[in-house]
Design a protein around this motif. Sequence first.
Motif, PDB file in Angstrom:
ATOM      1  N   SER A 125       0.807  -1.420  -0.151  1.00  0.00           N
ATOM      2  CA  SER A 125       0.503   0.096   0.129  1.00  0.00           C
ATOM      3  C   SER A 125       0.905   1.167  -0.105  1.00  0.00           C
ATOM      4  O   SER A 125       0.307   2.451  -0.281  1.00  0.00           O
ATOM      5  CB  SER A 125      -0.874   0.103   1.352  1.00  0.00           C
ATOM      6  N   PHE A 126       2.268   0.645   0.483  1.00  0.00           N
ATOM      7  CA  PHE A 126       2.401   2.773   0.786  1.00  0.00           C
ATOM      8  C   PHE A 126       3.598   2.429  -0.632  1.00  0.00           C
ATOM      9  O   PHE A 126       4.009   3.676  -0.917  1.00  0.00           O
ATOM     10  CB  PHE A 126       4.297   1.627   1.667  1.00  0.00           C
ATOM     11  N   LEU A 127       3.926   0.989  -0.807  1.00  0.00           N
ATOM     12  CA  LEU A 127       4.760   1.195  -2.531  1.00  0.00           C
ATOM     13  C   LEU A 127       3.935   1.551  -4.011  1.00  0.00           C
ATOM     14  O   LEU A 127       4.506   2.822  -4.604  1.00  0.00           O
ATOM     15  CB  LEU A 127       5.303  -0.406  -2.778  1.00  0.00           C
ATOM     16  N   VAL A 128       2.599   1.329  -3.917  1.00  0.00           N
ATOM     17  CA  VAL A 128       1.973   1.593  -4.741  1.00  0.00           C
ATOM     18  C   VAL A 128       2.221   3.201  -5.347  1.00  0.00           C
ATOM     19  O   VAL A 128       2.336   3.471  -6.749  1.00  0.00           O
ATOM     20  CB  VAL A 128       0.256   1.329  -5.167  1.00  0.00           C
ATOM     21  N   PRO A 129       1.389   4.234  -4.675  1.00  0.00           N
ATOM     22  CA  PRO A 129       1.470   5.533  -5.196  1.00  0.00           C
ATOM     23  C   PRO A 129       3.043   5.541  -5.687  1.00  0.00           C
ATOM     24  O   PRO A 129       3.624   6.739  -6.153  1.00  0.00           O
ATOM     25  CB  PRO A 129       1.588   6.234  -3.995  1.00  0.00           C
ATOM     26  N   GLY A 130       4.651   5.332  -3.989  1.00  0.00           N
ATOM     27  CA  GLY A 130       5.481   5.665  -5.088  1.00  0.00           C
ATOM     28  C   GLY A 130       5.924   5.774  -6.601  1.00  0.00           C
ATOM     29  O   GLY A 130       6.596   5.772  -7.226  1.00  0.00           O
ATOM     30  N   LEU A 131       5.790   3.516  -6.643  1.00  0.00           N
ATOM     31  CA  LEU A 131       5.490   3.836  -7.815  1.00  0.00           C
ATOM     32  C   LEU A 131       5.417   4.114  -9.293  1.00  0.00           C
ATOM     33  O   LEU A 131       5.502   4.205 -10.780  1.00  0.00           O
ATOM     34  CB  LEU A 131       5.605   2.133  -8.053  1.00  0.00           C
ATOM     35  N   LEU A 132       4.000   4.686  -8.901  1.00  0.00           N
ATOM     36  CA  LEU A 132       3.249   5.565  -9.277  1.00  0.00           C
ATOM     37  C   LEU A 132       3.818   6.899 -10.245  1.00  0.00           C
ATOM     38  O   LEU A 132       3.849   7.431 -11.643  1.00  0.00           O
ATOM     39  CB  LEU A 132       1.114   5.943  -9.268  1.00  0.00           C
ATOM     40  N   VAL A 133       4.403   7.567  -8.985  1.00  0.00           N
ATOM     41  CA  VAL A 133       4.901   8.728  -9.190  1.00  0.00           C
ATOM     42  C   VAL A 133       6.400   8.653 -10.196  1.00  0.00           C
ATOM     43  O   VAL A 133       6.999   9.073 -10.725  1.00  0.00           O
ATOM     44  CB  VAL A 133       5.018   9.250  -8.187  1.00  0.00           C
ATOM     45  N   ALA A 136      -5.483  13.152  -6.655  1.00  0.00           N
ATOM     46  CA  ALA A 136      -4.431  12.514  -6.569  1.00  0.00           C
ATOM     47  C   ALA A 136      -3.776  11.652  -7.719  1.00  0.00           C
ATOM     48  O   ALA A 136      -2.715  11.881  -8.575  1.00  0.00           O
ATOM     49  CB  ALA A 136      -4.886  10.765  -5.820  1.00  0.00           C
ATOM     50  N   VAL A 137      -5.115  11.119  -8.979  1.00  0.00           N
ATOM     51  CA  VAL A 137      -4.508  10.884  -9.903  1.00  0.00           C
ATOM     52  C   VAL A 137      -4.351  12.232 -11.357  1.00  0.00           C
ATOM     53  O   VAL A 137      -3.509  12.430 -11.546  1.00  0.00           O
ATOM     54  CB  VAL A 137      -5.514  10.412 -11.076  1.00  0.00           C
ATOM     55  N   GLY A 138      -5.545  12.756 -10.904  1.00  0.00           N
ATOM     56  CA  GLY A 138      -5.249  14.246 -11.970  1.00  0.00           C
ATOM     57  C   GLY A 138      -3.760  15.090 -11.252  1.00  0.00           C
ATOM     58  O   GLY A 138      -2.809  15.298 -11.825  1.00  0.00           O
ATOM     59  N   LEU A 139      -3.185  15.176 -10.496  1.00  0.00           N
ATOM     60  CA  LEU A 139      -1.491  15.360  -9.170  1.00  0.00           C
ATOM     61  C   LEU A 139      -1.124  14.448 -10.341  1.00  0.00           C
ATOM     62  O   LEU A 139       0.344  14.979 -10.365  1.00  0.00           O
ATOM     63  CB  LEU A 139      -1.630  15.659  -8.139  1.00  0.00           C
ATOM     64  N   LEU A 140      -0.953  13.393 -10.329  1.00  0.00           N
ATOM     65  CA  LEU A 140      -0.439  12.475 -11.088  1.00  0.00           C
ATOM     66  C   LEU A 140       0.081  12.908 -12.530  1.00  0.00           C
ATOM     67  O   LEU A 140       0.983  12.587 -13.108  1.00  0.00           O
ATOM     68  CB  LEU A 140      -0.312  10.849 -10.915  1.00  0.00           C
ATOM     69  N   LEU A 141      -1.179  12.751 -13.024  1.00  0.00           N
ATOM     70  CA  LEU A 141      -0.667  13.421 -15.020  1.00  0.00           C
ATOM     71  C   LEU A 141      -0.199  14.094 -14.713  1.00  0.00           C
ATOM     72  O   LEU A 141       0.381  15.077 -16.332  1.00  0.00           O
ATOM     73  CB  LEU A 141      -2.110  13.065 -15.546  1.00  0.00           C
ATOM     74  N   ALA A 182       1.599  13.339  -1.232  1.00  0.00           N
ATOM     75  CA  ALA A 182       0.316  13.285  -1.626  1.00  0.00           C
ATOM     76  C   ALA A 182      -0.508  12.332  -2.183  1.00  0.00           C
ATOM     77  O   ALA A 182      -1.011  12.787  -1.560  1.00  0.00           O
ATOM     78  CB  ALA A 182       0.433  14.961  -2.440  1.00  0.00           C
ATOM     79  N   LEU A 183       0.567  11.725  -3.210  1.00  0.00           N
ATOM     80  CA  LEU A 183      -1.175  10.739  -3.214  1.00  0.00           C
ATOM     81  C   LEU A 183      -0.692   9.801  -2.221  1.00  0.00           C
ATOM     82  O   LEU A 183      -2.285   9.494  -2.137  1.00  0.00           O
ATOM     83  CB  LEU A 183       0.052   9.685  -4.721  1.00  0.00           C
ATOM     84  N   ARG A 184       0.344   9.199  -1.672  1.00  0.00           N
ATOM     85  CA  ARG A 184      -0.493   8.318   0.041  1.00  0.00           C
ATOM     86  C   ARG A 184      -1.636   9.733   0.415  1.00  0.00           C
ATOM     87  O   ARG A 184      -2.287   8.792   1.401  1.00  0.00           O
ATOM     88  CB  ARG A 184       0.936   8.488   0.221  1.00  0.00           C
ATOM     89  N   ASP A 185      -0.968  10.349   1.074  1.00  0.00           N
ATOM     90  CA  ASP A 185      -2.323  11.372   1.635  1.00  0.00           C
ATOM     91  C   ASP A 185      -3.423  10.951   0.821  1.00  0.00           C
ATOM     92  O   ASP A 185      -4.811  11.151   1.587  1.00  0.00           O
ATOM     93  CB  ASP A 185      -1.445  12.656   1.855  1.00  0.00           C
ATOM     94  N   LEU A 186      -3.681  11.586  -0.460  1.00  0.00           N
ATOM     95  CA  LEU A 186      -4.893  11.871  -0.699  1.00  0.00           C
ATOM     96  C   LEU A 186      -5.716   9.997  -1.228  1.00  0.00           C
ATOM     97  O   LEU A 186      -7.000  10.202  -0.878  1.00  0.00           O
ATOM     98  CB  LEU A 186      -4.567  11.899  -2.028  1.00  0.00           C
ATOM     99  N   TRP A 205      -3.626  -3.598  -2.666  1.00  0.00           N
ATOM    100  CA  TRP A 205      -3.863  -1.929  -1.825  1.00  0.00           C
ATOM    101  C   TRP A 205      -5.331  -1.888  -2.097  1.00  0.00           C
ATOM    102  O   TRP A 205      -5.768  -1.666  -3.136  1.00  0.00           O
ATOM    103  CB  TRP A 205      -2.978  -0.677  -2.785  1.00  0.00           C
ATOM    104  N   ARG A 206      -5.212  -0.109  -1.396  1.00  0.00           N
ATOM    105  CA  ARG A 206      -6.860   0.562  -1.295  1.00  0.00           C
ATOM    106  C   ARG A 206      -6.683   1.533  -1.561  1.00  0.00           C
ATOM    107  O   ARG A 206      -5.828   2.090  -0.639  1.00  0.00           O
ATOM    108  CB  ARG A 206      -7.729  -0.394  -0.281  1.00  0.00           C
ATOM    109  N   ILE A 207      -8.330   2.395  -1.839  1.00  0.00           N
ATOM    110  CA  ILE A 207      -8.272   4.125  -1.710  1.00  0.00           C
ATOM    111  C   ILE A 207      -9.025   4.065  -0.568  1.00  0.00           C
ATOM    112  O   ILE A 207     -10.189   3.632  -0.265  1.00  0.00           O
ATOM    113  CB  ILE A 207      -8.940   4.283  -2.934  1.00  0.00           C
ATOM    114  N   GLU A 208      -8.193   4.161   0.868  1.00  0.00           N
ATOM    115  CA  GLU A 208      -8.504   4.405   2.110  1.00  0.00           C
ATOM    116  C   GLU A 208      -9.292   6.283   1.592  1.00  0.00           C
ATOM    117  O   GLU A 208     -10.198   6.218   2.691  1.00  0.00           O
ATOM    118  CB  GLU A 208      -7.936   5.027   3.498  1.00  0.00           C
ATOM    119  N   GLY A 209      -9.902   6.724   1.336  1.00  0.00           N
ATOM    120  CA  GLY A 209      -9.819   8.102   0.846  1.00  0.00           C
ATOM    121  C   GLY A 209     -10.561   8.409   0.159  1.00  0.00           C
ATOM    122  O   GLY A 209     -11.439   7.336  -0.688  1.00  0.00           O
ATOM    123  N   SER A 210     -11.815   9.574  -0.113  1.00  0.00           N
ATOM    124  CA  SER A 210     -13.094  10.043  -0.419  1.00  0.00           C
ATOM    125  C   SER A 210     -12.308   9.410  -2.114  1.00  0.00           C
ATOM    126  O   SER A 210     -11.327   9.365  -2.545  1.00  0.00           O
ATOM    127  CB  SER A 210     -13.539  11.075  -0.379  1.00  0.00           C
TER     128      SER A 210
END
Length: 260
Positions: free
Chosen positions: A57-65, A141-146, A211-215, A129-134
């Motif tokens: 769960s910690f790794l997925v946002p990191g690999l996305l970025v 988060a996806v918009g920020l990634l792109l 930011a992605l982990r937080d969102l 991995w799960r989306i725990e936020g809204s």
Amino acid sequence: MSTLAYDGGAMLGRQLRRIRNNPGLLILTQTMPITMLLFFGYVFGSALAMPGEQYRSFLVPGLLVATAANGIMTGMFQAAQDTHRGVMDRLRTLPMSRAAVPLGQAVADLVVTAAGTVPFLLVGLAVGWRIEGSTLEAAGAVGLLLLFRFATTWIGIFLGLLTRNEEAAGQLGGATFVLPLLSNAYIPTDGLPGWLRTVAEWNPISAVTTALRDLFGNAPVPDGAAWPVAHPVAGSLAWCAVLIAVFAPLAVRRYGRGER
């Protein structure tokens, strides 16, 4: 503006056809992040103090970025390839906006990245991995990634136009693999030596990853971090704005100058 939109759309179509005609490279670039997720998630996850599922769960946002940061490499190689083979010289003879060619490449890369994010997220869900936020936060988060991918692509386009050589661009692009290693994409930075932690936390990848982990709701913002990580959304937007404001004009200017 209408001329730029029309010419940029034409260059976008060219880039997408170019990608479609090279399916091997497309498959490789889309499957590599999934391979890294499975490898890092299960090998590193068993070696770190975090339980395996929590580390994934910690790794997925990191690999996305980290994958988004590869926009430097792909943008650089494509621009250098077109320059080295004389395509850019032919495009300069056409009556079109100077910004249309690099803009078309950057937007085409963004479209491919958005499509490739979907299977990666599905594999992430499969490994825990799960989306725990809204939903709104996840969309942000996806918009920020792109946006970050768009910014790094402009860096790559400028460097590719600067090097003008496929081989040099490939070698320099390989060096970008170090950038995620000097960030919090794979491991927390709180255990690093003081100077190295400072370097890692001022790395744009760290701000976007946090930011992605937080969102996504996967990990809280760490205490006592440098400003971009302590305020990750604002820090990420600031980094993206700076990168685009600096490298987009440089790339357009370099394209317009040609060999001069």
